[in-house]
Design a protein around this motif. Structure first.
Motif, PDB file in Angstrom:
ATOM      1  N   VAL A  84       6.006 -21.750  -1.289  1.00 34.72           N
ATOM      2  CA  VAL A  84       4.987 -22.371   0.117  1.00 34.72           C
ATOM      3  C   VAL A  84       5.188 -23.845   0.690  1.00 34.72           C
ATOM      4  O   VAL A  84       5.351 -24.251   1.224  1.00 34.72           O
ATOM      5  CB  VAL A  84       3.209 -21.669   0.156  1.00 34.72           C
ATOM      6  CG1 VAL A  84       2.651 -22.424   1.269  1.00 34.72           C
ATOM      7  CG2 VAL A  84       3.258 -20.220  -0.325  1.00 34.72           C
ATOM      8  N   THR A 141       6.442 -20.991   7.841  1.00 32.86           N
ATOM      9  CA  THR A 141       5.250 -21.363   6.826  1.00 32.86           C
ATOM     10  C   THR A 141       3.843 -20.158   6.688  1.00 32.86           C
ATOM     11  O   THR A 141       3.764 -19.701   5.393  1.00 32.86           O
ATOM     12  CB  THR A 141       4.740 -22.519   6.711  1.00 32.86           C
ATOM     13  OG1 THR A 141       5.101 -23.640   6.943  1.00 32.86           O
ATOM     14  CG2 THR A 141       3.600 -23.071   5.909  1.00 32.86           C
ATOM     15  N   ASP A 142       3.179 -19.645   7.291  1.00 35.10           N
ATOM     16  CA  ASP A 142       3.353 -18.218   6.911  1.00 35.10           C
ATOM     17  C   ASP A 142       2.993 -17.339   6.421  1.00 35.10           C
ATOM     18  O   ASP A 142       2.561 -16.340   6.066  1.00 35.10           O
ATOM     19  CB  ASP A 142       2.381 -17.754   8.456  1.00 35.10           C
ATOM     20  CG  ASP A 142       1.463 -19.315   9.275  1.00 35.10           C
ATOM     21  OD1 ASP A 142       0.584 -20.000   8.555  1.00 35.10           O
ATOM     22  OD2 ASP A 142       1.276 -19.294  10.771  1.00 35.10           O
ATOM     23  N   ALA A 158       5.668 -17.476   4.326  1.00 36.46           N
ATOM     24  CA  ALA A 158       5.774 -18.044   2.499  1.00 36.46           C
ATOM     25  C   ALA A 158       4.298 -17.508   2.409  1.00 36.46           C
ATOM     26  O   ALA A 158       4.665 -16.977   0.937  1.00 36.46           O
ATOM     27  CB  ALA A 158       6.425 -19.020   3.080  1.00 36.46           C
ATOM     28  N   LYS A 159       3.382 -17.579   2.773  1.00 33.98           N
ATOM     29  CA  LYS A 159       2.272 -17.638   1.777  1.00 33.98           C
ATOM     30  C   LYS A 159       2.597 -15.693   2.870  1.00 33.98           C
ATOM     31  O   LYS A 159       1.629 -15.587   0.601  1.00 33.98           O
ATOM     32  CB  LYS A 159       1.072 -18.023   3.019  1.00 33.98           C
ATOM     33  CG  LYS A 159       1.111 -19.520   3.469  1.00 33.98           C
ATOM     34  CD  LYS A 159      -0.176 -20.369   4.162  1.00 33.98           C
ATOM     35  CE  LYS A 159      -0.101 -21.389   4.257  1.00 33.98           C
ATOM     36  NZ  LYS A 159      -0.991 -22.211   5.273  1.00 33.98           N
ATOM     37  N   ASP A 202       4.308 -14.804  -1.127  1.00 34.00           N
ATOM     38  CA  ASP A 202       3.377 -15.269  -2.272  1.00 34.00           C
ATOM     39  C   ASP A 202       4.414 -16.229  -2.848  1.00 34.00           C
ATOM     40  O   ASP A 202       5.351 -16.601  -3.989  1.00 34.00           O
ATOM     41  CB  ASP A 202       3.408 -14.479  -3.119  1.00 34.00           C
ATOM     42  CG  ASP A 202       1.953 -13.945  -2.087  1.00 34.00           C
ATOM     43  OD1 ASP A 202       1.339 -14.314  -2.236  1.00 34.00           O
ATOM     44  OD2 ASP A 202       2.255 -12.583  -2.730  1.00 34.00           O
ATOM     45  N   GLY A 203       5.644 -16.482  -1.544  1.00 33.57           N
ATOM     46  CA  GLY A 203       6.518 -18.062  -2.458  1.00 33.57           C
ATOM     47  C   GLY A 203       7.931 -17.301  -3.311  1.00 33.57           C
ATOM     48  O   GLY A 203       8.397 -17.717  -4.200  1.00 33.57           O
TER      49      GLY A 203
END
Length: 411
Positions: A195, A264-265, A267-268, A271-272
């Motif tokens: 993230v 980015t959302d 990736a969240k 959970d990376g």
């Protein structure tokens, strides 16, 4: 020796081509000439108002110099008239000085001298404190007119350079930064996406969005340099081409920021620890972002190219990049559709990524650009026609008034 001469001459050309260096040189010469002229005309032993005026009004473009000249002369004349009025009624005291300053600032605001509002008050105070009011007032106005006239004439006779190339470099630089960011995003799609890494790309996109202000300032300087410049024959077209090109790139930069927000959302949601996209989609997405970045640079080169042959080459590269991008985009859409059926919860983020890429490709399309250019040209033509119509009505009114005066004289 030849290499040293080549390096030195190249450095000197870069210095002269720099807007700041050019402004300093032109302002120095204009101020010196105005002082020499004022020595021959003004009764003052040291007529420093003339070089001061020239120093203040000489700008990097003819258009900005003309605007500054009008405001500067207007501010001095208004200040002198206010000082004459107050001195004739109340004379000089602490309260009359306060009233003079307040009246000068208020009147300066209403006559729209902009940055020279304080100059109205300064002129009024200088004249109010003199013993020979009429002589000092006339000398100050005369020196101001000399400085403004010399500064304006200097910029007309020795026209400033056209800053289109500088604006073009800024526009191309913005496009290359956007392409670099897209390539960085593409390189990171192949592995796990923390993230923090996705958020870092989002911050880069925001900085890129903020850089538009600097490009816009360079473009406004280029637009001013095209106005009233005898070196330019098609200033309106050049201004519109550059402005519409920057508008398109600005939209694309905003879309890139939204794209990084979606990633980015995503990736969240992963959970990376996982890839943002499956392996087959990742390969296609890397190719797609590469073509979009290439299209951005090709578009910037197209809108900033002045030579027709180079423009045709840039248009060909842009057409090829867009065609390849649309082909890969269709492949990505099919792959995502298959994976969405396996992971229905990801359909919204996948769809938003595709929609953002579609928006950039649509903005960069040649048909979209041609339509926007025609709209802006029609709007500019309508504005010019309206301006000419107002001038025509004003000229007709003057002829009508003059005819009425002649008839009254005959009667």
């Amino acid at each position: 020796m030849r290499e040293l001469w080549t390096r030195t001459s190249g450095t000197v050309r870069r210095w002269i081509g720099d807007p700041t260096v050019s402004l300093y040189l032109r302002a120095t010469v204009a101020a010196t000439l105005s002082y020499v002229v004022a020595l021959q005309v003004s009764a003052e032993p040291a007529p420093l108002t003339a070089p001061l005026t020239a120093l203040l009004i000489v700008q990097v473009t003819v258009y900005s110099t003309l605007k500054t000249s009008i405001r500067r002369v207007n501010s001095v004349i208004v200040g002198v008239l206010i000082a004459i009025g107050f001195s004739a009624v109340v004379g000089l005291s602490w309260w009359s000085l306060a009233l003079t300053i307040l009246a000068s600032l208020v009147v300066g605001h209403f006559v729209r001298v902009d940055e020279f509002v304080n100059e109205v008050a300064i002129s009024a105070m200088l004249i109010l404190g003199t013993t020979q009011l009429a002589s000092q007032a006339w000398d100050r106005v005369l020196e101001t007119l000399i400085g403004a006239g010399v500064g304006l004439a200097f910029n007309v006779v020795f026209a400033p350079p056209v800053w289109v190339d500088t604006a073009g470099e800024a526009v191309e630089g913005l496009a290359r930064r956007a392409r670099h960011l897209l390539l960085e995003i593409a390189d990171e799609l192949g592995g796990p996406a923390p993230v923090e890494q996705a958020a870092a790309r989002l911050h880069e996109a925001r900085r890129l969005d903020q850089a538009i202000a600097d490009v816009d300032a360079a473009l406004r300087q280029a637009e001013d340099s095209l106005r009233l410049n005898p070196r330019v024959s098609e200033g309106l077209l050049s201004r519109i081409v550059l402005r519409t090109g920057l508008d398109t790139l600005e939209i694309c930069v905003v879309v890139i920021r939204v794209l990084t927000r979606s990633l980015t959302d995503l990736a969240k949601r992963r959970d990376g620890e996982q890839r943002l996209f499956p392996q087959d989609v990742t390969v296609a997405m890397e190719e797609l972002l590469g073509h979009v970045g290439g299209a951005l640079v090709s578009f910037a080169v197209l809108v900033t190219t002045q030579v027709s042959r180079s423009a045709e080459e840039a248009e060909g590269r842009l057409t090829a990049e867009l065609a390849a991008a649309w082909t890969v985009r269709e492949n990505v859409a099919q792959l995502l559709l298959r994976h969405v059926q396996e992971d229905p919860e990801a359909w919204q983020l996948y769809g938003s990524v595709l929609a953002e890429i579609d928006r950039m490709l649509d903005e960069l399309a040649l048909e979209h650009r041609s339509r926007r250019l025609m709209e802006e040209l029609d709007r500019a033509s309508a504005a010019n026609a309206e301006r000419l119509d107002r001038l025509g009505r004003f000229a007709g009114l003057r002829r009508l008034v003059r005819g009425g005066r002649l008839r009254r004289r005959k009667i």
